[in-house]
Design an enzyme around this catalytic site. Structure first.
Site, PDB file in Angstrom:
ATOM      1  N   PHE A  24      -8.484  43.217  -6.254  1.00  8.23           N
ATOM      2  CA  PHE A  24      -8.353  41.700  -5.839  1.00  8.23           C
ATOM      3  C   PHE A  24      -7.294  41.242  -6.820  1.00  8.23           C
ATOM      4  O   PHE A  24      -6.572  40.539  -6.456  1.00  8.23           O
ATOM      5  CB  PHE A  24      -9.592  41.172  -6.096  1.00  8.23           C
ATOM      6  CG  PHE A  24     -10.589  41.579  -4.690  1.00  8.23           C
ATOM      7  CD1 PHE A  24     -10.242  41.021  -3.381  1.00  8.23           C
ATOM      8  CD2 PHE A  24     -11.793  42.238  -4.755  1.00  8.23           C
ATOM      9  CE1 PHE A  24     -11.026  40.984  -2.501  1.00  8.23           C
ATOM     10  CE2 PHE A  24     -12.271  42.770  -3.799  1.00  8.23           C
ATOM     11  CZ  PHE A  24     -12.062  42.034  -2.526  1.00  8.23           C
ATOM     12  N   GLU A 176     -27.779  45.195  -0.978  1.00  2.00           N
ATOM     13  CA  GLU A 176     -27.140  45.562  -0.113  1.00  2.00           C
ATOM     14  C   GLU A 176     -27.310  47.029   0.669  1.00  2.00           C
ATOM     15  O   GLU A 176     -27.336  47.460   1.660  1.00  2.00           O
ATOM     16  CB  GLU A 176     -25.751  45.170  -0.028  1.00  2.00           C
ATOM     17  CG  GLU A 176     -25.555  43.577  -0.091  1.00  2.00           C
ATOM     18  CD  GLU A 176     -24.143  43.088   0.018  1.00  2.00           C
ATOM     19  OE1 GLU A 176     -23.043  43.973  -0.422  1.00  2.00           O
ATOM     20  OE2 GLU A 176     -23.910  41.841  -0.110  1.00  2.00           O
ATOM     21  N   ALA A 319     -15.436  39.016  -6.321  1.00  2.00           N
ATOM     22  CA  ALA A 319     -13.851  38.955  -5.791  1.00  2.00           C
ATOM     23  C   ALA A 319     -13.213  37.527  -6.183  1.00  2.00           C
ATOM     24  O   ALA A 319     -11.993  37.612  -6.592  1.00  2.00           O
ATOM     25  CB  ALA A 319     -14.033  39.217  -4.201  1.00  2.00           C
TER      26      ALA A 319
HETATM   27  C1  LIG Z   1     -20.146  48.141  -4.066  1.00  2.00           C
HETATM   28  C2  LIG Z   1     -19.617  46.999  -4.397  1.00  2.00           C
HETATM   29  C3  LIG Z   1     -20.104  45.825  -3.571  1.00  2.00           C
HETATM   30  C4  LIG Z   1     -19.370  44.569  -4.092  1.00  2.00           C
HETATM   31  N1  LIG Z   1     -19.530  43.397  -2.990  1.00  2.00           N
HETATM   32  C5  LIG Z   1     -19.010  42.320  -3.459  1.00  2.00           C
HETATM   33  C6  LIG Z   1     -19.146  41.174  -2.553  1.00  2.00           C
HETATM   34  O1  LIG Z   1     -19.849  41.329  -1.590  1.00  2.00           O
HETATM   35  N2  LIG Z   1     -18.711  40.015  -3.066  1.00  2.00           N
HETATM   36  C7  LIG Z   1     -17.822  39.858  -4.126  1.00  2.00           C
HETATM   37  O2  LIG Z   1     -17.418  38.647  -4.340  1.00  2.00           O
HETATM   38  N3  LIG Z   1     -17.718  40.899  -4.995  1.00  2.00           N
HETATM   39  C8  LIG Z   1     -18.242  42.112  -4.761  1.00  2.00           C
HETATM   40  N4  LIG Z   1     -18.110  43.216  -5.465  1.00  2.00           N
HETATM   41  C9  LIG Z   1     -17.310  43.001  -6.736  1.00  2.00           C
HETATM   42  C10 LIG Z   1     -15.869  42.901  -6.356  1.00  2.00           C
HETATM   43  O3  LIG Z   1     -15.631  43.898  -5.470  1.00  2.00           O
HETATM   44  C11 LIG Z   1     -15.062  42.939  -7.895  1.00  2.00           C
HETATM   45  O4  LIG Z   1     -15.559  41.779  -8.662  1.00  2.00           O
HETATM   46  C12 LIG Z   1     -13.734  42.933  -7.482  1.00  2.00           C
HETATM   47  O5  LIG Z   1     -13.164  44.143  -6.852  1.00  2.00           O
HETATM   48  C13 LIG Z   1     -12.808  43.152  -9.121  1.00  2.00           C
HETATM   49  O6  LIG Z   1     -11.549  43.173  -8.751  1.00  2.00           O
HETATM   50  P1  LIG Z   1     -10.794  43.550  -9.780  1.00  2.00           P
HETATM   51  O7  LIG Z   1      -9.149  43.556  -9.194  1.00  2.00           O
HETATM   52  O8  LIG Z   1     -10.871  43.031 -11.126  1.00  2.00           O
HETATM   53  O9  LIG Z   1     -11.135  45.226  -9.861  1.00  2.00           O
HETATM   54  P2  LIG Z   1     -11.101  46.119  -8.919  1.00  2.00           P
HETATM   55  O10 LIG Z   1     -11.256  45.786  -7.334  1.00  2.00           O
HETATM   56  O11 LIG Z   1     -11.961  47.379  -9.264  1.00  2.00           O
HETATM   57  O12 LIG Z   1      -9.806  47.193  -8.836  1.00  2.00           O
HETATM   58  C14 LIG Z   1      -9.286  47.938  -9.953  1.00  2.00           C
HETATM   59  C15 LIG Z   1      -8.067  48.730  -9.549  1.00  2.00           C
HETATM   60  O13 LIG Z   1      -7.603  49.258 -10.746  1.00  2.00           O
HETATM   61  C16 LIG Z   1      -7.335  50.834 -10.720  1.00  2.00           C
HETATM   62  N5  LIG Z   1      -7.524  51.376 -11.948  1.00  2.00           N
HETATM   63  C17 LIG Z   1      -8.520  51.518 -12.473  1.00  2.00           C
HETATM   64  N6  LIG Z   1      -8.331  51.968 -13.784  1.00  2.00           N
HETATM   65  C18 LIG Z   1      -7.031  52.465 -13.571  1.00  2.00           C
HETATM   66  C19 LIG Z   1      -6.063  53.106 -14.669  1.00  2.00           C
HETATM   67  N7  LIG Z   1      -6.577  53.451 -15.896  1.00  2.00           N
HETATM   68  N8  LIG Z   1      -4.943  53.245 -14.234  1.00  2.00           N
HETATM   69  C20 LIG Z   1      -4.397  52.871 -13.150  1.00  2.00           C
HETATM   70  N9  LIG Z   1      -5.287  52.295 -12.195  1.00  2.00           N
HETATM   71  C21 LIG Z   1      -6.450  52.026 -12.559  1.00  2.00           C
HETATM   72  C22 LIG Z   1      -8.271  51.161  -9.701  1.00  2.00           C
HETATM   73  O14 LIG Z   1      -7.994  52.336  -8.853  1.00  2.00           O
HETATM   74  C23 LIG Z   1      -8.414  50.095  -8.686  1.00  2.00           C
HETATM   75  O15 LIG Z   1      -7.557  50.030  -7.510  1.00  2.00           O
HETATM   76  C24 LIG Z   1     -18.615  44.509  -5.132  1.00  2.00           C
HETATM   77  C25 LIG Z   1     -18.459  45.679  -5.999  1.00  2.00           C
HETATM   78  C26 LIG Z   1     -18.838  46.574  -5.784  1.00  2.00           C
HETATM   79  C27 LIG Z   1     -18.794  48.046  -6.699  1.00  2.00           C
END
Ligand SMILES: Cc1cc2nc3c(=O)[nH]c(=O)nc-3n(C[C@H](O)[C@H](O)[C@H](O)COP(=O)(O)OP(=O)(O)OC[C@H]3O[C@@H](n4cnc5c(N)ncnc54)[C@H](O)[C@@H]3O)c2cc1C
Length: 436
Positions: A24, A176, A319
C-alpha cells in the site's frame, strides 16, 4: 508507447527516487511521485503487489491467489515508472546507493523504504518452526494446502478421527481467519467433503489479552466474541501460548491442546534482515522516522507504512496509515527537490473494521460511530472490493466471494491446491477394505 513516454520524460532535474516495496505505502508513493514527474524505480521481491486484507479468504479456499495480487509492472507502466524484481540487501547512504541480493546496484537521490513487516514470535519455542503465517500470497496458499490436507486426512481416516485448527492472536487477522475457518466448516465442507463429520473439525482462537480486538470498543469486542462462539469457535482469551509443537500447542500453565494446523497471527515485527541495512530501529524492529517520515539521522531516506515508527505518533499497522504515509513522503520528496522544507505528517483516522463472517462484522468510525452485523459486513465487503487493485481482480473476487456467500451451503465448495503432506498408506488401506 510506454517506452516512448519514458524517453520523452527522461531528462536532467528530475529526482531519481527508488521505492522498495510494492505494498500500500510503496504504491501510493510511486504513483504520486511518477505523476509529479520524478524518475521512479519501484523494487519488490515479488512481481506483484499483495492485498493482505483478503489473504485469509485465499487460505480458506474462497479466493484464488491471483484475485488478491496485482502485477507491479501493470502499476508502474500506468504511471510511467519502472519496476525491478529484486530483494533489498543493503543501503549505502553515503554513496546514495542500494544493493540487491542478486548484486544489482542502483543510485538514488531519494530512497523510500516500504517493505512491511513479518511475524513476531516473542521467543515462544517452536512457534517459528511449527506454525504457519499469513503475510504473503505464498503463506496463504501454503496455509490453504495444509488446511485442505488435514481435511483430506479426516476423510481418509473416517469416523472417530478429528482435526484441530488453532489460530494464535485475537487481533483482526486472527478473528477474521477463525471466522472464515468456521464458515468453511459450516458451509463449504458439506459440498467439498460430504463424508467428513463437521463435528470432528475443531477451531480454536487463543489470545493472551483478556479480550479480542483490543483497538475496538468493548461492546464490539464482545459482539465479535459472541459471533465466533455462535459459529462454533472455541475462544480462549487471557491465555498465553508457552510452546508450539508439530501436533499441539502448550498453554502457559502446561495444558496441552492438540493442534494439527497452528496459525501464528499474534504480532508483527520488522524482518530480521533489516538489521543489516544499518538504519535505526525502535520497538518491534520498526525503522525510526522523524515527523516528516525521514529516517532518523538521514535526510534522503524515508520509511513508510508498517515498517515505520514515527516519533511521537506511533500508528496502527493498517492500510490507511500505509497509504497516507506513502502520499505524504511523495509530497515531501517533491518539496525537497523544489528546495522547500519538508513538513510533518498528520494522520487522518478513517476508522477500523474487522469481519467475522457472512453478515457479521464490526466497524468503528471516528466520532464514536459504531456499526456491527449485516450493515457492517456489507460496508466491509464493499470497501475491500473497491480498494482491491485491478478491474479483473475486482470482478473475480466479486464472483468468488458471491459464490461463497450467495450459494451458502448449496454447493459452494472450495478452491483446492496441492497436498503438502505424505499420504498415510495404512489409513488408506483401512478405509478401502470392504467390510466383512
Ligand atoms: C492477513 C492480514 C490481514 C489484514 N487485514 C487488514 C484489514 O482488513 N484492514 C487494514 O487496514 N489492514 C489490514 N492488514 C494490514 C495491512 O495489510 C498492512 O498494514 C499494509 O499492507 C501495510 O502496507 P505496507 O506497504 O507498509 O507493507 P506491505 O503491504 O506488507 O508491503 C511490503 C512490500 O515490500 C516487499 N518487500 C519486503 N521486503 C523486501 C525486500 N527486502 N526487498 C524487496 N521487497 C521487499 C513485499 O514483497 C511487499 O510487497 C492486514 C494484514 C494482514 C497480514
Amino acid at each position: 508507447m510506454w517506452r516512448r513516454n519514458q524517453r520523452q520524460a527522461a531528462g536532467p532535474g528530475r529526482p531519481r527516487v527508488i521505492v522498495v516495496g510494492a505494498g500500500f505505502a510503496g504504491l501510493a508513493a510511486t504513483g504520486q511521485l511518477a505523476r509529479g514527474g520524478a524518475d521512479v524505480l519501484l523494487i519488490d521481491r515479488n512481481a506483484y503487489s499483495t492485498f493482505q486484507p483478503l489473504l485469509y479468504q485465499v487460505a480458506t479456499g474462497g479466493l484464488n491467489q491471483g484475485d488478491v495480487s496485482y502485477p507491479a509492472r501493470a502499476f508502474t507502466r500506468r504511471y510511467g515508472a519502472r519496476f525491478r524484481l529484486g530483494e533489498l540487501a543493503g543501503v549505502d547512504p553515503a554513496e546514495r546507493q542500494v544493493t540487491l541480493a542478486d548484486g544489482g546496484q542502483f543510485g538514488y537521490d531519494y530512497l523510500v523504504l516500504a517493505t512491511g513487516v513479518s511475524a513476531a514470535y516473542f521467543g515462544v519455542p517452536g512457534a517459528a518452526e511449527h506454525s504457519l503465517g499469513l503475510y504473503t500470497r505464498r503463506d496463504s496458499a501454503e496455509l490453504r494446502n495444509h488446511i485442505m490436507a488435514r481435511l483430506e486426512r479426516l476423510d481418509i481416516a473416517g469416523p472417530g478421527a478429528e482435526v484441530n485448527f488453532t489460530v494464535v492472536g485475537g487481533g483482526a487477522t486472527g478473528v477474521e481467519l477463525a471466522g472464515a475457518l468456521a464458515e468453511l466448516r459450516s458451509t463449504a465442507l458439506d459440498a467439498a467433503f460430504p463424508e467428513v463429520d463437521l463435528a470432528a473439525v475443531h477451531i480454536r482462537l487463543v489470545e493472551r489479552a483478556p479480550e479480542l480486538l483490543l483497538p475496538f470498543h468493548p461492546r464490539l469486542r464482545e459482539y465479535a466474541r459472541q459471533q465466533l462462539a455462535s459459529r462454533g469457535v472455541e475462544v480462549l482469551t487471557g491465555t498465553a501460548i508457552q510452546e508450539v509443537r508439530s501436533d499441539r500447542v502448550i498453554l502457559a500453565g502446561g495444558t496441552e491442546l492438540p493442534s494439527d494446523v497452528t496459525v501464528w497471527a499474534a504480532g508483527v515485527s520488522g524482518p530480521a534482515e533489516l538489521a543489516s541495512w544499518g538504519l535505526p530501529q525502535g520497538p518491534g524492529g520498526r525503522i525510526l522516522v522523524g515527523p516528516d517520515l525521514r529516517v532518523r539521522g538521514q535526510d534522503r531516506i524515508f520509511a513508510l507504512g508498517d515498517i515505520a515508527l514515527i516519533d511521537g505518533q506511533p500508528l496502527p499497522q493498517l492500510a490507511q496509515p500505509a497509504l497516507q504515509t506513502g502520499r505524504h513522503a511523495a509530497g515531501q520528496i517533491q518539496r525537497l527537490a523544489a528546495g522547500q522544507p519538508a513538513v510533518p505528517f498528520q494522520y487522518h483516522d478513517k476508522g477500523i473494521m474487522a469481519t467475522i463472517g457472512r453478515r457479521s462484522a464490526v466497524v468503528e468510525l471516528p466520532r464514536r460511530i459504531r456499526v456491527r452485523g449485516t450493515l457492517a459486513w456489507l460496508a466491509w465487503l464493499a470497501l475491500h472490493l473497491v480498494t482491491l487493485l485491478g478491474h479483473r481482480n475486482r470482478m473475480s473476487a466479486l464472483l468468488n466471494l458471491s459464490w461463497r456467500y450467495l450459494t451458502w451451503g448449496h454447493g459452494g465448495g472450495v478452491i483446492v491446491g496441492d497436498d503438502p503432506l505424505p499420504l498415510p498408506e495404512g489409513l488408506l488401506t483401512m478405509k478401502h477394505v470392504p467390510s466383512q
